[in-house]
Design a protein around this motif. Sequence first.
Motif, short mmCIF file in Angstrom:
data_model
loop_
_atom_site.label_atom_id
_atom_site.label_comp_id
_atom_site.label_asym_id
_atom_site.label_seq_id
_atom_site.Cartn_x
_atom_site.Cartn_y
_atom_site.Cartn_z
N SER A 38 37.10 -72.83 83.37
CA SER A 38 37.71 -73.67 82.99
C SER A 38 37.32 -74.32 81.89
O SER A 38 35.86 -74.38 81.46
CB SER A 38 37.81 -75.01 84.09
OG SER A 38 38.40 -74.43 85.28
N ALA A 39 38.10 -74.47 80.53
CA ALA A 39 37.90 -75.12 79.64
C ALA A 39 37.54 -76.71 79.74
O ALA A 39 37.89 -77.16 81.01
CB ALA A 39 38.83 -74.98 78.83
N THR A 40 36.73 -77.20 78.88
CA THR A 40 36.58 -78.69 78.78
C THR A 40 37.67 -79.18 78.58
O THR A 40 38.85 -78.87 78.00
CB THR A 40 35.41 -79.08 78.07
OG1 THR A 40 35.82 -78.85 76.59
CG2 THR A 40 34.21 -78.15 77.96
N GLY A 47 44.32 -82.63 76.30
CA GLY A 47 43.30 -82.92 77.70
C GLY A 47 43.93 -81.81 78.67
O GLY A 47 43.37 -82.00 79.76
N LYS A 48 45.09 -80.95 78.46
CA LYS A 48 45.58 -80.13 79.49
C LYS A 48 44.48 -79.08 79.98
O LYS A 48 43.49 -78.68 79.37
CB LYS A 48 46.59 -79.17 78.64
CG LYS A 48 47.22 -78.19 79.55
CD LYS A 48 48.34 -77.78 78.86
CE LYS A 48 49.11 -76.81 79.85
NZ LYS A 48 50.01 -75.85 79.02
N PRO A 49 44.55 -79.05 81.27
CA PRO A 49 43.67 -78.03 82.06
C PRO A 49 44.06 -76.67 81.57
O PRO A 49 45.05 -76.27 81.70
CB PRO A 49 43.74 -78.53 83.57
CG PRO A 49 44.75 -79.47 83.69
CD PRO A 49 45.28 -79.79 82.46
N ILE A 50 42.85 -75.88 81.28
CA ILE A 50 43.04 -74.54 80.64
C ILE A 50 41.93 -73.69 81.35
O ILE A 50 41.06 -74.11 81.76
CB ILE A 50 42.72 -74.57 79.18
CG1 ILE A 50 43.68 -75.51 78.46
CG2 ILE A 50 42.76 -72.93 78.68
CD1 ILE A 50 45.34 -75.05 78.55
N GLN A 51 42.48 -72.45 82.05
CA GLN A 51 41.80 -71.37 82.43
C GLN A 51 41.88 -70.15 82.01
O GLN A 51 42.93 -69.90 81.51
CB GLN A 51 41.88 -71.31 84.06
CG GLN A 51 41.43 -72.37 84.85
CD GLN A 51 41.72 -72.23 86.35
OE1 GLN A 51 43.00 -71.56 86.77
NE2 GLN A 51 40.61 -72.56 87.08
N LEU A 52 40.93 -69.54 81.59
CA LEU A 52 40.65 -68.12 81.32
C LEU A 52 39.61 -67.40 81.64
O LEU A 52 38.64 -67.89 82.56
CB LEU A 52 40.28 -68.19 79.61
CG LEU A 52 41.08 -68.99 78.55
CD1 LEU A 52 40.77 -69.07 77.20
CD2 LEU A 52 42.56 -67.91 78.45
N ARG A 53 39.55 -66.17 81.62
CA ARG A 53 38.74 -65.17 82.10
C ARG A 53 37.25 -65.87 81.30
O ARG A 53 37.42 -66.20 80.08
CB ARG A 53 38.76 -63.79 81.83
CG ARG A 53 39.89 -63.16 82.56
CD ARG A 53 39.89 -61.50 82.46
NE ARG A 53 41.29 -61.14 83.19
CZ ARG A 53 41.36 -60.09 83.78
NH1 ARG A 53 40.04 -59.42 83.95
NH2 ARG A 53 42.41 -59.83 84.49
N PRO A 54 36.09 -65.75 82.06
CA PRO A 54 34.94 -66.29 81.40
C PRO A 54 34.42 -65.56 80.08
O PRO A 54 34.20 -66.22 79.21
CB PRO A 54 33.80 -65.85 82.40
CG PRO A 54 34.51 -65.76 83.84
CD PRO A 54 35.85 -65.34 83.55
N GLY A 55 34.81 -64.30 79.91
CA GLY A 55 34.55 -63.75 78.77
C GLY A 55 35.28 -64.23 77.41
O GLY A 55 34.91 -64.52 76.17
N SER A 85 47.80 -73.30 76.02
CA SER A 85 48.15 -72.37 77.13
C SER A 85 47.23 -71.31 77.16
O SER A 85 46.59 -70.81 76.23
CB SER A 85 49.48 -71.85 76.91
OG SER A 85 49.92 -71.15 78.21
N GLY A 86 46.72 -71.33 78.46
CA GLY A 86 45.71 -70.18 78.77
C GLY A 86 46.50 -69.20 79.96
O GLY A 86 47.26 -68.70 79.79
N TYR A 87 45.68 -69.01 80.99
CA TYR A 87 46.05 -68.29 82.09
C TYR A 87 47.20 -69.06 82.77
O TYR A 87 47.24 -70.18 82.89
CB TYR A 87 44.78 -68.23 83.34
CG TYR A 87 45.54 -67.59 84.49
CD1 TYR A 87 45.54 -66.29 84.68
CD2 TYR A 87 45.65 -68.72 85.57
CE1 TYR A 87 46.13 -65.64 85.86
CE2 TYR A 87 46.08 -67.91 87.05
CZ TYR A 87 46.19 -66.70 86.84
OH TYR A 87 46.75 -66.13 88.29
#
Length: 181
Positions: A38-40, A47-55, A85-87
């Motif tokens: 999760s991004a900060t 402030g939108k919640p964003i997720q990506l692969r860790p790398g 926008s991420g995952y």
Amino acid sequence: MLDTATFAAMKARWQGARPFVRASRDCPPSPDPSRLASATVREGYGGKPIQLRPGALTAYRAMAAAARAAEPAIARERDALTIFSGYRNPASDAARCALQQNCFGIVRATCSAHRTGLALDLWVGHAPGYGPDSSADANRLAMVASPSYRWLLANAHRFGFVNYAFEPWHWEWTGEPIRAD
């Protein structure tokens, strides 16, 4: 000016060079959501919640820090290079496009690179009256002239990112293969 056939050939070549497209003729599987990072709050646009692969998130952080250190105009702009926008979970994305009735064509792809956790949309600026992902010509023109986009174009490859030519905001990380976890 390009004729239609020349542009179609160029577009096919650009599309074929994308890691997302090269990985599979089928829509690639998504990672296990529990393995995403999760991004900060500060890294997410508004402030939108964003997720990506860790790398991908680690590479994004290094790239954004380098851009801010190298370019004062980027460092001064609060939203510069934040992620909007991420995952995107494929089931949620499909439900959203069905609800909004925009599942096809240029409005929403039926198999988005965002499902891999390796694609992110970055705030690179926008023209007055447009959002950060508007594909209007005036907006794209403003984006490609921005310090953020120009820096990314010259440097993002050093961090493993490639741009999707038709969306100045869309970047895909090439640091790991596109596969299910």
